[in-house]
Design a protein around this motif. Structure first.
Motif, PDB file in Angstrom:
ATOM      1  N   ASN A 426       0.851  -1.191   0.000  1.00  0.00           N
ATOM      2  CA  ASN A 426       0.000   0.000   0.000  1.00  0.00           C
ATOM      3  C   ASN A 426       0.886   1.240   0.000  1.00  0.00           C
ATOM      4  O   ASN A 426       1.706   1.422   0.899  1.00  0.00           O
ATOM      5  CB  ASN A 426      -0.911   0.014   1.240  1.00  0.00           C
ATOM      6  N   VAL A 427       0.721   2.080  -1.003  1.00  0.00           N
ATOM      7  CA  VAL A 427       1.497   3.309  -1.118  1.00  0.00           C
ATOM      8  C   VAL A 427       0.532   4.480  -1.267  1.00  0.00           C
ATOM      9  O   VAL A 427      -0.347   4.460  -2.126  1.00  0.00           O
ATOM     10  CB  VAL A 427       2.452   3.270  -2.327  1.00  0.00           C
ATOM     11  N   THR A 428       0.693   5.482  -0.424  1.00  0.00           N
ATOM     12  CA  THR A 428      -0.117   6.699  -0.507  1.00  0.00           C
ATOM     13  C   THR A 428       0.813   7.906  -0.523  1.00  0.00           C
ATOM     14  O   THR A 428       1.565   8.123   0.430  1.00  0.00           O
ATOM     15  CB  THR A 428      -1.092   6.805   0.678  1.00  0.00           C
ATOM     16  N   GLN A 429       0.780   8.666  -1.605  1.00  0.00           N
ATOM     17  CA  GLN A 429       1.609   9.861  -1.728  1.00  0.00           C
ATOM     18  C   GLN A 429       0.698  11.070  -1.924  1.00  0.00           C
ATOM     19  O   GLN A 429       0.059  11.206  -2.964  1.00  0.00           O
ATOM     20  CB  GLN A 429       2.572   9.720  -2.921  1.00  0.00           C
ATOM     21  N   ASN A 430       0.631  11.932  -0.924  1.00  0.00           N
ATOM     22  CA  ASN A 430      -0.248  13.097  -0.971  1.00  0.00           C
ATOM     23  C   ASN A 430       0.510  14.400  -1.148  1.00  0.00           C
ATOM     24  O   ASN A 430      -0.094  15.458  -1.312  1.00  0.00           O
ATOM     25  CB  ASN A 430      -1.088  13.175   0.314  1.00  0.00           C
ATOM     26  N   GLY A 431       1.833  14.362  -1.087  1.00  0.00           N
ATOM     27  CA  GLY A 431       2.617  15.574  -1.227  1.00  0.00           C
ATOM     28  C   GLY A 431       2.988  15.833  -2.665  1.00  0.00           C
ATOM     29  O   GLY A 431       2.316  15.390  -3.602  1.00  0.00           O
ATOM     30  N   ASP A 432       4.091  16.548  -2.858  1.00  0.00           N
ATOM     31  CA  ASP A 432       4.560  16.900  -4.192  1.00  0.00           C
ATOM     32  C   ASP A 432       5.917  16.259  -4.453  1.00  0.00           C
ATOM     33  O   ASP A 432       6.784  16.195  -3.573  1.00  0.00           O
ATOM     34  CB  ASP A 432       4.682  18.422  -4.344  1.00  0.00           C
ATOM     35  N   THR A 433       6.094  15.780  -5.679  1.00  0.00           N
ATOM     36  CA  THR A 433       7.373  15.263  -6.164  1.00  0.00           C
ATOM     37  C   THR A 433       7.878  14.134  -5.277  1.00  0.00           C
ATOM     38  O   THR A 433       9.082  14.026  -5.009  1.00  0.00           O
ATOM     39  CB  THR A 433       8.425  16.393  -6.246  1.00  0.00           C
ATOM     40  N   GLY A 434       6.983  13.297  -4.813  1.00  0.00           N
ATOM     41  CA  GLY A 434       7.383  12.137  -4.036  1.00  0.00           C
ATOM     42  C   GLY A 434       7.812  10.992  -4.941  1.00  0.00           C
ATOM     43  O   GLY A 434       7.332  10.836  -6.059  1.00  0.00           O
ATOM     44  N   THR A 435       8.730  10.164  -4.431  1.00  0.00           N
ATOM     45  CA  THR A 435       9.226   9.019  -5.199  1.00  0.00           C
ATOM     46  C   THR A 435       9.167   7.777  -4.329  1.00  0.00           C
ATOM     47  O   THR A 435       9.611   7.794  -3.178  1.00  0.00           O
ATOM     48  CB  THR A 435      10.671   9.249  -5.672  1.00  0.00           C
ATOM     49  N   SER A 436       8.629   6.711  -4.884  1.00  0.00           N
ATOM     50  CA  SER A 436       8.539   5.468  -4.127  1.00  0.00           C
ATOM     51  C   SER A 436       8.858   4.296  -5.032  1.00  0.00           C
ATOM     52  O   SER A 436       8.366   4.209  -6.158  1.00  0.00           O
ATOM     53  CB  SER A 436       7.129   5.294  -3.547  1.00  0.00           C
ATOM     54  N   VAL A 437       9.688   3.377  -4.563  1.00  0.00           N
ATOM     55  CA  VAL A 437       9.993   2.138  -5.276  1.00  0.00           C
ATOM     56  C   VAL A 437       9.819   0.993  -4.299  1.00  0.00           C
ATOM     57  O   VAL A 437      10.429   0.990  -3.233  1.00  0.00           O
ATOM     58  CB  VAL A 437      11.427   2.136  -5.848  1.00  0.00           C
ATOM     59  N   LEU A 438       8.999   0.032  -4.611  1.00  0.00           N
ATOM     60  CA  LEU A 438       8.712  -1.066  -3.703  1.00  0.00           C
ATOM     61  C   LEU A 438       8.801  -2.370  -4.475  1.00  0.00           C
ATOM     62  O   LEU A 438       8.151  -2.537  -5.507  1.00  0.00           O
ATOM     63  CB  LEU A 438       7.313  -0.892  -3.094  1.00  0.00           C
ATOM     64  N   SER A 439       9.609  -3.324  -4.003  1.00  0.00           N
ATOM     65  CA  SER A 439       9.768  -4.597  -4.695  1.00  0.00           C
ATOM     66  C   SER A 439       9.710  -5.726  -3.684  1.00  0.00           C
ATOM     67  O   SER A 439      10.480  -5.747  -2.725  1.00  0.00           O
ATOM     68  CB  SER A 439      11.105  -4.620  -5.454  1.00  0.00           C
ATOM     69  N   GLN A 440       8.807  -6.658  -3.866  1.00  0.00           N
ATOM     70  CA  GLN A 440       8.669  -7.803  -2.967  1.00  0.00           C
ATOM     71  C   GLN A 440       8.725  -9.081  -3.799  1.00  0.00           C
ATOM     72  O   GLN A 440       7.854  -9.346  -4.612  1.00  0.00           O
ATOM     73  CB  GLN A 440       7.342  -7.740  -2.198  1.00  0.00           C
ATOM     74  N   ASN A 441       9.740  -9.890  -3.592  1.00  0.00           N
ATOM     75  CA  ASN A 441       9.913 -11.104  -4.374  1.00  0.00           C
ATOM     76  C   ASN A 441       9.697 -12.374  -3.560  1.00  0.00           C
ATOM     77  O   ASN A 441       9.814 -13.468  -4.107  1.00  0.00           O
ATOM     78  CB  ASN A 441      11.311 -11.135  -4.986  1.00  0.00           C
TER      79      ASN A 441
END
Length: 500
Positions: A426-441
């Protein structure tokens, strides 16, 4: 002056040409059995009617009311072998042309043209039985082509162009499925609709209002339904469906593009409100559901739920003999996938791919310039490979980027060999210019990322390769950065940065 002709014959060979008011002509040829033809011609201009009846127990009704100008033309052929068919043509105006060819049995065709320079062609082939096309053209320069080859089919085409001396609408319908129904409604100028329907008991509904909209539907599935509604200008929709399901496309605006291809039982709904939106949906194995809602300008969405056949090496002499030494193909792996993408704003981009079983992915982007897809080859917007995985992404600010990848594109030969299982992100980005990388193997990993409204230029990277790991990141400041990597099992990490 009004002249009315009625001819009926039994084994009658008859050809007659009689001049009517303002040089109108009616030609009737009857060589079949028990045919009847009734032609009525009136008006200040010229009319031309040509009727040929070679079958048995066929009936023709032609009414032509001409205005000054070009000649109204009606041609009806009830061919040898046809029987118990009815053809009805009503023309009011000038320069209208109607052609009806009936080769089947117990069928009816009705064409009504009111205006100028409309063109209609209806063909009911020898293989057709109890087909009933109805074509209604109002205004100027509309064109309709209907080919009915199936049994017990219904086709309705309605075209309206109320601007004089402008190009009208174009509709092409080819229907071969038994018990199928097609309904095309065009109101405007230069709208184009093509429907090819080969599935039995299937339904197609096309509604175009505006200018220069394009709809192309190819449906060969049993008990399938496709609905396309276009309101605006320069919208394009392509739908291809080869297995039963329901597809709905709604485009309200200008220059929106939608492409839907399904090969299994799928429910797809695409709703585009605005301009220059693009949506591509490729449906895979049975039970898939994809819902895309784009409200704004220049949004791009791609959903791909692919099928993957299970296979195993052949065993035993006879089994390998049947397969030629190749693998034994099993059932389709992908099942019950659900994908929902909602984009409100401008220039949002999202890519969602699901290759496993029982997966659910939801993407909501509100703002300008959000990305849930990387810009380089191999980057993922939400990519799920495995079983029972769930991913949810919400971006509410501007220029945010996020990538969620659960599993890798591994070997799908056996269900139990799926490359990952049971992960939740679950990723929630409410700001500006946010960066998220999520990897589950791994398996059964859980990751939660929340970037608050006050977060600016926040970065978070979560990688979990083991099993039963948990990671939670909360960011609310400026320039926050977090990186989590877990390779073992049953680990838990919580990161809080300037979070209210």
């Amino acid at each position: 002056m009004k002249i009315r002709y009625y001819l009926a014959g039994s084994m009658l060979a008859l050809a007659t040409t009689v001049p009517a008011y303002a040089q109108s002509t009616s030609t009737i040829n009857q060589t079949g059995n028990d045919g009847s033809a009734e032609v009525t011609q009136t008006g200040e201009g010229t009319n031309s009617s040509d009727v040929t009846q070679d079958g048995a127990n066929n009936a023709v009704f032609v009414t032509q009311v001409s205005e000054s100008g070009e000649t109204n033309n009606s041609t009806i052929l009830q061919d040898t072998g046809s029987s118990f068919n009815t053809a009805t043509v009503n023309q009011t105006g000038e320069g209208n042309a109607s052609d009806i060819v009936q080769e089947g049995t117990l069928s009816g065709a009705t064409v009504t043209q009111t205006g100028s320079d409309n063109d209609s062609l209806v063909t009911q082939t020898a293989g057709g039985f109890a087909t009933f096309p109805v074509v209604t053209q109002t205004g100027d320069q509309n064109s309709s082509t209907v080919t009915a080859t199936g049994a017990a089919g219904v086709i309705n085409v309605t075209q309206n162009n109320d601007i004089d001396e402008t190009l009208g609408n174009v509709s092409v319908v080819s229907q071969s499925g038994a018990g199928a129904a097609t309904d095309v409604n065009q109101d405007g100028q230069e709208n184009d609709s093509v429907v090819v329907q080969g599935g039995a008991f299937a339904n197609v509904d096309v509604d175009q209002t505006g200018t220069n909209n394009r709809s192309n539907i190819n449906q060969t599935a049993l008990l399938a339904t496709v609905t396309v509604a276009q309101n605006g200008s320069d919208n394009e929709s392509d739908v291809s469906q080869t297995s039963g399901g329901t597809i709905g496309v709604l485009q309200d605006g200008s220059e929106n593009l939608s492409d839907v291809v399904t090969t299994a039982f799928t429910t797809v709904n695409v709703d585009q409100s605005g301009d220059l939106n693009e949506s591509i949906v490729i449906g895979g194995a049975g039970g898939s559901t994809a819902t895309i809602d784009q409200d704004g300008t220049s949004n791009v969405s791609s959903v791909e739920q692919n099928s993957a056949e299970q296979s195993r090496p052949c065993s035993g002499f006879f089994e390998c003999l049947l397969t030629g030494g190749g693998p034994v193909q099993g059932a389709i792996l992908n099942e019950n996938q659900v994908a929902t993408i909602t984009q409100n704003g401008e220039d949002n981009v999202s890519l969602l791919e699901q290759f496993g079983r029982d997966q659910t992915a939801t993407v909501n982007q509100t703002g300008d310039g959000n990305f849930s897809i990387g810009l380089t080859l191999g980057s993922a917007g939400i990519l799920q490979v495995g079983q029972n995985q769930n991913a949810s992404l919400t971006q509410g600010g501007n220029n945010n980027r996020s990538r969620i990848e659960q599993g890798t594109n591994g070997d799908f030969a056996i269900v139990t060999d799926a490359s990952s299982d049971g992960n939740t992100a679950n990723v929630t980005q409410n700001g500006d210019t946010g960066t998220s990388v999520l990897s589950q193997n791994g398996d059964r990993n859980t990751a939660t990322l929340l970037q608050d409204l006050a977060a600016i230029d926040a970065e978070s990277t979560i990688t979990q390769l083991g099993a039963d790991n948990g990671a939670t990141v909360s960011q609310g400041g400026i320039g926050d950065a977090s990186a989590i990597s877990q390779d073992g099992a049953n680990n838990a990490i919580t990161v809080t940065q300037n979070f209210p």
